[in-house]
Structures are given as C-alpha cells and as structure tokens.
Scaffold this motif. Structure first.
Motif, PDB file in Angstrom:
ATOM      1  N   SER A  41       0.849  -1.184   0.000  1.00  0.00           N
ATOM      2  CA  SER A  41       0.000   0.000   0.000  1.00  0.00           C
ATOM      3  C   SER A  41       0.888   1.238   0.000  1.00  0.00           C
ATOM      4  O   SER A  41       2.105   1.142   0.103  1.00  0.00           O
ATOM      5  CB  SER A  41      -0.911   0.008   1.229  1.00  0.00           C
ATOM      6  N   PHE A  42       0.252   2.374  -0.103  1.00  0.00           N
ATOM      7  CA  PHE A  42       0.962   3.646  -0.016  1.00  0.00           C
ATOM      8  C   PHE A  42       0.432   4.351   1.211  1.00  0.00           C
ATOM      9  O   PHE A  42      -0.776   4.555   1.357  1.00  0.00           O
ATOM     10  CB  PHE A  42       0.720   4.481  -1.278  1.00  0.00           C
ATOM     11  N   CYS A  48       4.499   0.878   1.379  1.00  0.00           N
ATOM     12  CA  CYS A  48       4.493   0.063   2.592  1.00  0.00           C
ATOM     13  C   CYS A  48       4.106  -1.385   2.322  1.00  0.00           C
ATOM     14  O   CYS A  48       3.410  -1.689   1.350  1.00  0.00           O
ATOM     15  CB  CYS A  48       3.517   0.657   3.608  1.00  0.00           C
ATOM     16  N   PHE A  49       4.547  -2.234   3.225  1.00  0.00           N
ATOM     17  CA  PHE A  49       4.268  -3.660   3.167  1.00  0.00           C
ATOM     18  C   PHE A  49       3.620  -4.043   4.492  1.00  0.00           C
ATOM     19  O   PHE A  49       4.058  -3.602   5.553  1.00  0.00           O
ATOM     20  CB  PHE A  49       5.564  -4.454   2.973  1.00  0.00           C
ATOM     21  N   TYR A  53       0.156  -6.459  10.614  1.00  0.00           N
ATOM     22  CA  TYR A  53       0.153  -5.001  10.759  1.00  0.00           C
ATOM     23  C   TYR A  53       1.213  -4.472   9.799  1.00  0.00           C
ATOM     24  O   TYR A  53       1.845  -5.245   9.083  1.00  0.00           O
ATOM     25  CB  TYR A  53       0.491  -4.592  12.203  1.00  0.00           C
ATOM     26  N   MET A  54       1.445  -3.163   9.802  1.00  0.00           N
ATOM     27  CA  MET A  54       2.494  -2.614   8.939  1.00  0.00           C
ATOM     28  C   MET A  54       3.821  -3.294   9.265  1.00  0.00           C
ATOM     29  O   MET A  54       4.202  -3.414  10.429  1.00  0.00           O
ATOM     30  CB  MET A  54       2.641  -1.105   9.106  1.00  0.00           C
ATOM     31  N   LEU A 110      12.174 -10.084   8.824  1.00  0.00           N
ATOM     32  CA  LEU A 110      11.766 -11.252   9.625  1.00  0.00           C
ATOM     33  C   LEU A 110      11.502 -10.875  11.082  1.00  0.00           C
ATOM     34  O   LEU A 110      10.559 -11.385  11.695  1.00  0.00           O
ATOM     35  CB  LEU A 110      12.816 -12.358   9.528  1.00  0.00           C
ATOM     36  N   ALA A 111      12.314  -9.964  11.617  1.00  0.00           N
ATOM     37  CA  ALA A 111      12.093  -9.514  12.997  1.00  0.00           C
ATOM     38  C   ALA A 111      10.768  -8.760  13.104  1.00  0.00           C
ATOM     39  O   ALA A 111      10.012  -8.941  14.061  1.00  0.00           O
ATOM     40  CB  ALA A 111      13.250  -8.632  13.462  1.00  0.00           C
ATOM     41  N   ARG A 112      10.479  -7.927  12.112  1.00  0.00           N
ATOM     42  CA  ARG A 112       9.215  -7.190  12.124  1.00  0.00           C
ATOM     43  C   ARG A 112       8.025  -8.135  11.980  1.00  0.00           C
ATOM     44  O   ARG A 112       7.004  -7.951  12.642  1.00  0.00           O
ATOM     45  CB  ARG A 112       9.199  -6.140  11.006  1.00  0.00           C
ATOM     46  N   ALA A 113       8.157  -9.145  11.133  1.00  0.00           N
ATOM     47  CA  ALA A 113       7.067 -10.116  10.979  1.00  0.00           C
ATOM     48  C   ALA A 113       6.796 -10.797  12.319  1.00  0.00           C
ATOM     49  O   ALA A 113       5.642 -10.948  12.727  1.00  0.00           O
ATOM     50  CB  ALA A 113       7.422 -11.146   9.911  1.00  0.00           C
ATOM     51  N   LYS A 114       7.863 -11.175  13.009  1.00  0.00           N
ATOM     52  CA  LYS A 114       7.712 -11.825  14.316  1.00  0.00           C
ATOM     53  C   LYS A 114       7.078 -10.864  15.327  1.00  0.00           C
ATOM     54  O   LYS A 114       6.183 -11.257  16.080  1.00  0.00           O
ATOM     55  CB  LYS A 114       9.068 -12.315  14.820  1.00  0.00           C
ATOM     56  N   GLU A 115       7.531  -9.610  15.343  1.00  0.00           N
ATOM     57  CA  GLU A 115       6.925  -8.606  16.238  1.00  0.00           C
ATOM     58  C   GLU A 115       5.426  -8.485  15.977  1.00  0.00           C
ATOM     59  O   GLU A 115       4.630  -8.450  16.912  1.00  0.00           O
ATOM     60  CB  GLU A 115       7.575  -7.231  16.028  1.00  0.00           C
ATOM     61  N   ASN A 116       5.055  -8.415  14.706  1.00  0.00           N
ATOM     62  CA  ASN A 116       3.639  -8.270  14.355  1.00  0.00           C
ATOM     63  C   ASN A 116       2.825  -9.490  14.768  1.00  0.00           C
ATOM     64  O   ASN A 116       1.707  -9.361  15.256  1.00  0.00           O
ATOM     65  CB  ASN A 116       3.488  -8.011  12.852  1.00  0.00           C
ATOM     66  N   GLU A 117       3.380 -10.682  14.538  1.00  0.00           N
ATOM     67  CA  GLU A 117       2.676 -11.911  14.907  1.00  0.00           C
ATOM     68  C   GLU A 117       2.504 -12.005  16.419  1.00  0.00           C
ATOM     69  O   GLU A 117       1.424 -12.379  16.904  1.00  0.00           O
ATOM     70  CB  GLU A 117       3.430 -13.121  14.371  1.00  0.00           C
ATOM     71  N   LEU A 118       3.536 -11.637  17.173  1.00  0.00           N
ATOM     72  CA  LEU A 118       3.433 -11.669  18.636  1.00  0.00           C
ATOM     73  C   LEU A 118       2.433 -10.633  19.138  1.00  0.00           C
ATOM     74  O   LEU A 118       1.669 -10.899  20.067  1.00  0.00           O
ATOM     75  CB  LEU A 118       4.810 -11.440  19.275  1.00  0.00           C
ATOM     76  N   LEU A 119       2.426  -9.476  18.518  1.00  0.00           N
ATOM     77  CA  LEU A 119       1.451  -8.443  18.896  1.00  0.00           C
ATOM     78  C   LEU A 119       0.031  -8.931  18.627  1.00  0.00           C
ATOM     79  O   LEU A 119      -0.863  -8.752  19.448  1.00  0.00           O
ATOM     80  CB  LEU A 119       1.734  -7.148  18.133  1.00  0.00           C
ATOM     81  N   ALA A 120      -0.177  -9.558  17.500  1.00  0.00           N
ATOM     82  CA  ALA A 120      -1.510 -10.078  17.162  1.00  0.00           C
ATOM     83  C   ALA A 120      -1.948 -11.126  18.174  1.00  0.00           C
ATOM     84  O   ALA A 120      -3.107 -11.138  18.610  1.00  0.00           O
ATOM     85  CB  ALA A 120      -1.513 -10.657  15.760  1.00  0.00           C
ATOM     86  N   LEU A 121      -1.022 -12.016  18.540  1.00  0.00           N
ATOM     87  CA  LEU A 121      -1.354 -13.026  19.555  1.00  0.00           C
ATOM     88  C   LEU A 121      -1.713 -12.375  20.883  1.00  0.00           C
ATOM     89  O   LEU A 121      -2.683 -12.787  21.538  1.00  0.00           O
ATOM     90  CB  LEU A 121      -0.171 -13.976  19.762  1.00  0.00           C
TER      91      LEU A 121
END
Length: 126
Positions: A41-42, A48-49, A53-54, A110-121
């Motif tokens: 998205s923009f 942005c990807f 989450y972002m 990969l660190a951001r993906a993990k942060e986002n997944e943990l936040l979602a959980l």
C-alpha cells in the motif's frame, strides 16, 4: 493481489527522482522475496508492506533511500550492524549507490514479521 501491489509501486516509483528508482525497485523485490504474501500500500508518503500489521516501508529523502522499519527498538538493537548507515528512530537512510546488505534487510523484515505476529497473539488474548 500482486498486480495491485505492482500498480501501487509503479505509481509511487515513477514520481521519484531517477537516481532512486533502481534502489526502490530492488528493495521491493528483496522484501517480497522474504515475505511474498505481504500486502502493499501507499501510506505516510512511503510504499508500505503489511504482514498482520504494517511491516516495513520504503521511500526517499532528497539524498537518501530509506527503509522504514516501524520499530525504533529494532533499529536500536541493531545499532552495531547499522553503524555504516544513517539511522534515526525507526528509519535507516542510505545512498542509492550504497544499498543495505540483503542480510540486514532480511533480518529486519523477519524480525518485524515476528513482532507483528506476537502483537496479534497478545491482542487476541485480551
């Protein structure tokens, strides 16, 4: 979704100075190789990807390409690895002809993906 993401990117990159286009194109390619299902998205004047989450964003300033990690603690934790680049807050700036190493981009995404997944959980448990 890919065609839509490509259009969003094309609309963004064509507006950027010629010197930044190869860098932005390569950053996008690397990020999508790491996270092929990321939504594009923009937002906030950056491409942005999103993964849950972002995830990260890419953009430019007058003289730098930028990787927006969207995580000041992550940038701070990587300060030794990023010592050759200009980092401020959640953003890493680098010259178009001096790109970030793929290993650093991979580690950040990969660190951001993990942060986002943990936040979602954590939010799902509330």
């Amino acid at each position: 979704m890919e065609a839509n993401g490509q259009k969003v990117f094309d609309d963004y990159v064509v507006k950027q100075d010629e010197q930044f286009r190869p860098c932005l194109t390569e950053l996008r390619r690397i990020i999508l190789n790491i996270m092929p299902a990321a939504e594009e998205s923009f937002s906030y004047q950056a491409h942005c990807f999103k993964h849950v989450y972002m995830l990260v964003g890419i953009g430019v300033t007058k003289e730098f390409c930028s990787l927006y990690t969207m995580s000041p603690p992550l940038v701070k934790s990587m300060k030794d690895e990023l010592k050759d680049y200009k980092a401020s807050g959640a953003t890493i700036h680098f010259k178009p002809g001096e790109p970030l190493p793929v290993a650093i981009i991979t580690k950040i995404v990969l660190a951001r993906a993990k942060e986002n997944e943990l936040l979602a959980l954590s939010r799902g448990k509330k």
